[in-house]
Design a protein around this motif. Structure first.
Motif, PDB file in Angstrom:
ATOM      1  N   ALA A 464      73.525  91.164 105.082  1.00 38.30           N
ATOM      2  CA  ALA A 464      74.166  92.262 104.366  1.00 38.30           C
ATOM      3  C   ALA A 464      75.373  91.782 103.598  1.00 38.30           C
ATOM      4  CB  ALA A 464      74.580  93.359 105.366  1.00 38.30           C
ATOM      5  N   ALA A 465      75.925  92.686 102.788  1.00 36.60           N
ATOM      6  CA  ALA A 465      77.163  92.496 102.046  1.00 36.60           C
ATOM      7  C   ALA A 465      78.071  93.671 102.350  1.00 36.60           C
ATOM      8  CB  ALA A 465      76.872  92.411 100.552  1.00 36.60           C
ATOM      9  N   GLY A 466      79.384  93.430 102.236  1.00 41.13           N
ATOM     10  CA  GLY A 466      80.309  94.532 102.464  1.00 41.13           C
ATOM     11  C   GLY A 466      81.458  94.192 103.381  1.00 41.13           C
ATOM     12  N   GLY A 467      81.993  92.959 103.273  1.00 45.37           N
ATOM     13  CA  GLY A 467      83.152  92.594 104.070  1.00 45.37           C
ATOM     14  C   GLY A 467      82.882  92.673 105.556  1.00 45.37           C
ATOM     15  N   LYS A 468      83.853  93.203 106.305  1.00 46.61           N
ATOM     16  CA  LYS A 468      83.709  93.250 107.763  1.00 46.61           C
ATOM     17  C   LYS A 468      82.591  94.181 108.222  1.00 46.61           C
ATOM     18  CE  LYS A 468      88.415  91.907 108.967  1.00 46.61           C
ATOM     19  NZ  LYS A 468      89.679  92.314 109.616  1.00 46.61           N
ATOM     20  N   THR A 469      82.121  95.081 107.359  1.00 43.18           N
ATOM     21  CA  THR A 469      81.001  95.937 107.750  1.00 43.18           C
ATOM     22  C   THR A 469      79.703  95.155 107.886  1.00 43.18           C
ATOM     23  OG1 THR A 469      80.255  96.544 105.504  1.00 43.18           O
ATOM     24  CG2 THR A 469      82.038  97.868 106.472  1.00 43.18           C
ATOM     25  N   ILE A 470      79.654  93.936 107.336  1.00 42.88           N
ATOM     26  CA  ILE A 470      78.427  93.139 107.388  1.00 42.88           C
ATOM     27  C   ILE A 470      77.915  93.022 108.815  1.00 42.88           C
ATOM     28  CG2 ILE A 470      77.502  90.792 107.126  1.00 42.88           C
ATOM     29  CD1 ILE A 470      79.274  90.499 104.637  1.00 42.88           C
ATOM     30  N   ILE A 471      78.805  92.699 109.729  1.00 45.55           N
ATOM     31  CA  ILE A 471      78.422  92.502 111.126  1.00 45.55           C
ATOM     32  C   ILE A 471      77.757  93.755 111.677  1.00 45.55           C
ATOM     33  CG2 ILE A 471      79.369  92.195 113.446  1.00 45.55           C
ATOM     34  CD1 ILE A 471      81.561  90.406 112.017  1.00 45.55           C
ATOM     35  N   MET A 472      78.344  94.907 111.419  1.00 46.14           N
ATOM     36  CA  MET A 472      77.783  96.143 111.955  1.00 46.14           C
ATOM     37  C   MET A 472      76.540  96.597 111.203  1.00 46.14           C
ATOM     38  SD  MET A 472      79.032  96.886 114.740  1.00 46.14           S
ATOM     39  CE  MET A 472      78.064  98.391 114.894  1.00 46.14           C
ATOM     40  N   GLN A 473      76.445  96.284 109.912  1.00 48.61           N
ATOM     41  CA  GLN A 473      75.193  96.586 109.215  1.00 48.61           C
ATOM     42  C   GLN A 473      74.031  95.837 109.854  1.00 48.61           C
ATOM     43  OE1 GLN A 473      75.192  96.946 104.752  1.00 48.61           O
ATOM     44  NE2 GLN A 473      77.256  96.126 104.984  1.00 48.61           N
ATOM     45  N   VAL A 474      74.272  94.567 110.200  1.00 50.46           N
ATOM     46  CA  VAL A 474      73.217  93.768 110.823  1.00 50.46           C
ATOM     47  C   VAL A 474      72.936  94.259 112.236  1.00 50.46           C
ATOM     48  CG1 VAL A 474      72.657  91.447 111.679  1.00 50.46           C
ATOM     49  CG2 VAL A 474      73.608  91.750 109.378  1.00 50.46           C
ATOM     50  N   ALA A 475      73.977  94.472 113.041  1.00 51.73           N
ATOM     51  CA  ALA A 475      73.777  94.958 114.402  1.00 51.73           C
ATOM     52  C   ALA A 475      73.055  96.299 114.405  1.00 51.73           C
ATOM     53  CB  ALA A 475      75.119  95.063 115.121  1.00 51.73           C
ATOM     54  N   LYS A 476      73.469  97.193 113.517  1.00 52.41           N
ATOM     55  CA  LYS A 476      72.827  98.515 113.425  1.00 52.41           C
ATOM     56  C   LYS A 476      71.367  98.400 113.036  1.00 52.41           C
ATOM     57  CE  LYS A 476      72.881 100.427 109.674  1.00 52.41           C
ATOM     58  NZ  LYS A 476      72.000 100.435 108.470  1.00 52.41           N
ATOM     59  N   ALA A 477      71.055  97.501 112.092  1.00 51.89           N
ATOM     60  CA  ALA A 477      69.659  97.310 111.681  1.00 51.89           C
ATOM     61  C   ALA A 477      68.810  96.790 112.836  1.00 51.89           C
ATOM     62  CB  ALA A 477      69.592  96.346 110.498  1.00 51.89           C
ATOM     63  N   LEU A 478      69.361  95.891 113.635  1.00 54.43           N
ATOM     64  CA  LEU A 478      68.608  95.357 114.777  1.00 54.43           C
ATOM     65  C   LEU A 478      68.387  96.429 115.839  1.00 54.43           C
ATOM     66  CD1 LEU A 478      70.326  91.858 115.089  1.00 54.43           C
ATOM     67  CD2 LEU A 478      68.133  92.405 114.029  1.00 54.43           C
ATOM     68  N   ILE A 479      69.402  97.245 116.094  1.00 49.13           N
ATOM     69  CA  ILE A 479      69.242  98.362 117.034  1.00 49.13           C
ATOM     70  C   ILE A 479      68.198  99.350 116.511  1.00 49.13           C
ATOM     71  CG2 ILE A 479      70.423 100.368 118.021  1.00 49.13           C
ATOM     72  CD1 ILE A 479      73.001  98.561 117.981  1.00 49.13           C
ATOM     73  N   ALA A 480      68.296  99.669 115.226  1.00 53.49           N
ATOM     74  CA  ALA A 480      67.364 100.623 114.625  1.00 53.49           C
ATOM     75  C   ALA A 480      65.929 100.124 114.693  1.00 53.49           C
ATOM     76  CB  ALA A 480      67.760 100.899 113.174  1.00 53.49           C
ATOM     77  N   HIS A 481      65.754  98.823 114.489  1.00 52.34           N
ATOM     78  CA  HIS A 481      64.400  98.264 114.471  1.00 52.34           C
ATOM     79  C   HIS A 481      63.841  98.083 115.878  1.00 52.34           C
ATOM     80  CE1 HIS A 481      61.009  96.170 112.717  1.00 52.34           C
ATOM     81  NE2 HIS A 481      61.211  95.135 113.524  1.00 52.34           N
ATOM     82  N   PHE A 482      64.631  97.456 116.769  1.00 50.01           N
ATOM     83  CA  PHE A 482      64.097  97.083 118.073  1.00 50.01           C
ATOM     84  C   PHE A 482      64.269  98.158 119.145  1.00 50.01           C
ATOM     85  CE2 PHE A 482      64.851  92.967 115.969  1.00 50.01           C
ATOM     86  CZ  PHE A 482      63.559  92.476 116.025  1.00 50.01           C
ATOM     87  N   ASP A 483      65.243  99.047 118.986  1.00 54.95           N
ATOM     88  CA  ASP A 483      65.398 100.150 119.938  1.00 54.95           C
ATOM     89  C   ASP A 483      64.744 101.429 119.450  1.00 54.95           C
ATOM     90  OD1 ASP A 483      66.996  99.190 122.224  1.00 54.95           O
ATOM     91  OD2 ASP A 483      68.506  98.756 120.715  1.00 54.95           O
ATOM     92  N   TRP A 484      64.888 101.710 118.173  1.00 58.14           N
ATOM     93  CA  TRP A 484      64.438 102.994 117.658  1.00 58.14           C
ATOM     94  C   TRP A 484      63.162 102.915 116.834  1.00 58.14           C
ATOM     95  CZ3 TRP A 484      70.179 103.888 116.043  1.00 58.14           C
ATOM     96  CH2 TRP A 484      70.925 104.196 117.190  1.00 58.14           C
ATOM     97  N   GLY A 485      62.596 101.730 116.698  1.00 61.36           N
ATOM     98  CA  GLY A 485      61.275 101.588 116.098  1.00 61.36           C
ATOM     99  C   GLY A 485      61.205 101.821 114.603  1.00 61.36           C
ATOM    100  N   LEU A 486      62.330 101.728 113.893  1.00 61.08           N
ATOM    101  CA  LEU A 486      62.317 101.933 112.451  1.00 61.08           C
ATOM    102  C   LEU A 486      61.855 100.667 111.744  1.00 61.08           C
ATOM    103  CD1 LEU A 486      65.656 103.876 111.853  1.00 61.08           C
ATOM    104  CD2 LEU A 486      63.407 104.761 112.498  1.00 61.08           C
ATOM    105  N   ASP A 487      61.192 100.836 110.599  1.00 58.60           N
ATOM    106  CA  ASP A 487      60.775  99.667 109.838  1.00 58.60           C
ATOM    107  C   ASP A 487      61.971  99.043 109.132  1.00 58.60           C
ATOM    108  OD1 ASP A 487      61.278 101.158 107.511  1.00 58.60           O
ATOM    109  OD2 ASP A 487      59.157 101.578 107.134  1.00 58.60           O
ATOM    110  N   ALA A 488      61.725  97.939 108.427  1.00 56.56           N
ATOM    111  CA  ALA A 488      62.829  97.179 107.838  1.00 56.56           C
ATOM    112  C   ALA A 488      63.659  98.030 106.879  1.00 56.56           C
ATOM    113  CB  ALA A 488      62.284  95.939 107.129  1.00 56.56           C
ATOM    114  N   LYS A 489      62.988  98.750 105.999  1.00 56.55           N
ATOM    115  CA  LYS A 489      63.727  99.537 105.013  1.00 56.55           C
ATOM    116  C   LYS A 489      64.535 100.652 105.670  1.00 56.55           C
ATOM    117  CE  LYS A 489      63.227 102.300 100.821  1.00 56.55           C
ATOM    118  NZ  LYS A 489      62.290 102.905  99.849  1.00 56.55           N
TER     119      LYS A 489
END
Length: 560
Positions: A464-489
């Motif tokens: 991701a891009a966006g300064g310090k939010t990058i870390i949480m964008q990535v963490a959130k995407a991993l939670i969304a994908h592996f915990d909540w079953g959302l696709d990549a987009k």
């Protein structure tokens, strides 16, 4: 200037300018700009590797997304070898000039200079690393001739490309400074105003520089006429002239670093180690959350977002205290992601209440050091390439803030990466890990990530891009994908919860706004605001790799 300060967080691009932003293919490419994605696709169709495609996208983004990244900046690359099953990373982060001291961004009164007085001009420019990174990656994993990778970018620079809404918005933010920067004003404004959306831009100076580097190799960037242009721009500016030298340029080296890996829900999550804080902090967030059943809670649960908010603030407290360039400071990477340590940090989190404060912990191997924050302004870009052999490149590239230092050399933007150092070199009488030092690389939040299943097969990649939010964008995407079953987009498009000095921040204009009252009932202070978010991802499916671009961006994904 106040308008600029308020506007930095408003870099949320409008709707995509190309319709196809998710595709299924054996391989895929995705970036934050459709012209760069097309460059990657072109290279894959010529038989290029994932590395070839990624480097062609990096060069094309230099032309079409100058506000975010390019050869005047640096980056981090994570590579999976499809044949050997190995993971490697390359650190192309910029370095401070050899003569830089911890007082670089300290004023005459002994206080740290405000960011708005630090980033414009030569003193904020670090020695660019992307071309050396490219050379190292191509030597290891490239298939096509070096020169071939420059063709799409040269074509865009010579033939022209149109201004996007994000580019126009960035011009509006930094344009008021350009009366002191005539070179960038001549390239990206007209009659003192930002170039309108849809305006065709040509950059013949950049085309010539790219042709020279394509013909003569990476040394053409760090020596000779191009090096002279960098020094003229940084030392000759009237705004904070630099002390960078020819020796700083010729001495720059990209570095192979060991990937930092941990586990989450049985998956292996790998990313970039220091001087990036990305992998360690992402793994800390995930590690603290692993004991909670986020899957059962679901993405619409205030309880789940409360837990994420608590883990986030604990992880960032550790980040701010312990992370820095490992060539200069001892970074307790193993201790920070140690399962026992993360269990002790997780035990602080209560499901029914907030913590009174979020202090750094004491991980195994931790040195004595105090915490101090660095600006890390929203900016940057991410891109991904997967080839038919199964090689994967996930790379984040940056010039730091919008249009970097506001200086151009041979048509490309020079970074302001040195403002990612902590301006105040000491706190409470102790040295700060991320203080300025000669030859040092500033701390980064960039978090290019590749995830493997239990059998060692890569199944997901994101950045991701966006300064310090990058870390949480990535963490959130991993939670969304592996915990909540959302696709990549959907994973990268899911709204974000972040934080500032006043408490939690919910992404404005999203469904997550419904969490404000429930989170406040748990004791959080919550505001709603715009966040400069922009991510890219790809996932393995039964029919091949799916690439995805953030719906907030103008980015796209294409098949070979």
């Amino acid at each position: 200037m106040n308008k600029f300060l308020l506007g930095v967080a408003l870099l949320v691009p409008a709707a995509p300018i190309a319709a196809r932003d998710t595709v299924v293919a054996t391989g895929t490419v995705t970036s934050a700009d459709p012209r760069a994605t097309q460059a990657g696709q072109e290279i894959l169709r010529q038989g290029g590797s994932a590395t070839d495609a990624a480097m062609a996208m990096m060069l094309a983004l230099t032309v079409v997304e100058p506000q975010s990244s390019g050869i005047g900046g640096g980056g981090f690359l994570v590579h999976h070898d499809g044949r050997r099953g190995t993971i490697d990373t390359i650190d192309g982060r910029e370095t401070a000039p050899a003569t830089a001291t911890p007082q670089r961004f300290v004023g005459p009164d002994g206080r740290a200079l405000p960011y708005l007085l630090s980033f414009p001009g030569g003193k904020s420019v670090g020695v660019p690393g992307n071309i050396r990174l490219m050379a190292m990656a191509e030597k290891k994993w490239g298939k096509l001739p070096w020169k071939a990778l420059f063709a799409p970018a040269i074509r865009l620079a010579e033939g022209g490309y149109t201004v996007t809404r994000p580019m126009n918005g960035a011009m509006g933010l930094t344009g008021p400074l350009w009366d002191k920067f005539p070179t960038i004003a001549a390239q990206y404004s007209a009659n003192g105003q930002p170039l309108p959306i849809g305006t065709t831009v040509k950059n013949p100076a950049l085309a010539r520089a790219l042709r020279d580097i394509a013909a003569r190799g990476p040394d053409a960037f760090y020596t000779g006429a191009n090096a002279a242009a960098i020094l003229a721009a940084t030392r000759g500016t009237t705004v904070a002239p630099s002390d960078m030298t020819a020796a700083d340029l010729t001495g720059y080296k990209a570095k192979e670093r060991a990937a930092v890996c941990g586990t989450y829900r049985g998956y292996k999550v790998c990313g970039m180690g220091p001087p990036s804080s990305g992998a360690t902090t992402v793994l800390q967030v995930l590690g603290m959350l692993e004991r909670f059943d986020l899957r059962a809670m679901g993405k619409d649960s205030p309880a789940a977002w409360h837990l994420i908010g608590e883990a986030m603030q604990l992880a960032y407290a550790d980040r701010d205290k312990y992370l820095g360039d490992p060539d200069f400071v001892a970074v307790p990477v193993a201790g920070l992601i140690d399962k026992g340590y993360l269990a002790s940090r997780s035990a602080l989190i209560r499901p029914d209440a907030t913590l009174p404060a979020y202090a750094a912990g004491n991980p195994p191997g931790a040195p004595r050091r105090t915490a101090a924050l660095s600006p890390d302004v929203p900016g940057t870009t991410h891109f991904i390439a997967v080839d038919k052999a199964g090689d994967i490149v996930s790379m984040t590239s940056t010039v730091e803030g919008p249009f970097g230092s506001q200086l151009l050399a041979n048509g490309y933007v020079l970074n302001n990466e040195l403002t990612d150092f902590t301006a105040a070199p000491e706190k409470d009488g102790m040295p700060v890990a991320n203080r300025v030092q000669g030859g040092k690389r500033p701390l980064s939040s960039m978090a290019p990530t590749i995830v493997y299943d239990a059998g060692g097969k890569p199944v997901f990649t994101v950045g991701a891009a966006g300064g310090k939010t990058i870390i949480m964008q990535v963490a959130k995407a991993l939670i969304a994908h592996f915990d909540w079953g959302l696709d990549a987009k959907a994973s990268i498009g899911l709204p974000l919860l972040f934080f500032n000095g006043d408490g939690l921040v919910i992404e404005q204009g999203t469904a997550l706004e419904a969490m404000k009252a429930p989170l406040e009932a748990l004791g959080h202070r919550v505001t709603i605001g715009k966040l400069g978010l922009k991510a890219n991802a790809a996932e393995r499916t039964a029919t091949g790799w799916v690439g995805a671009a953030d719906p907030r961006s103008v980015g796209t994904a294409l098949q070979p």
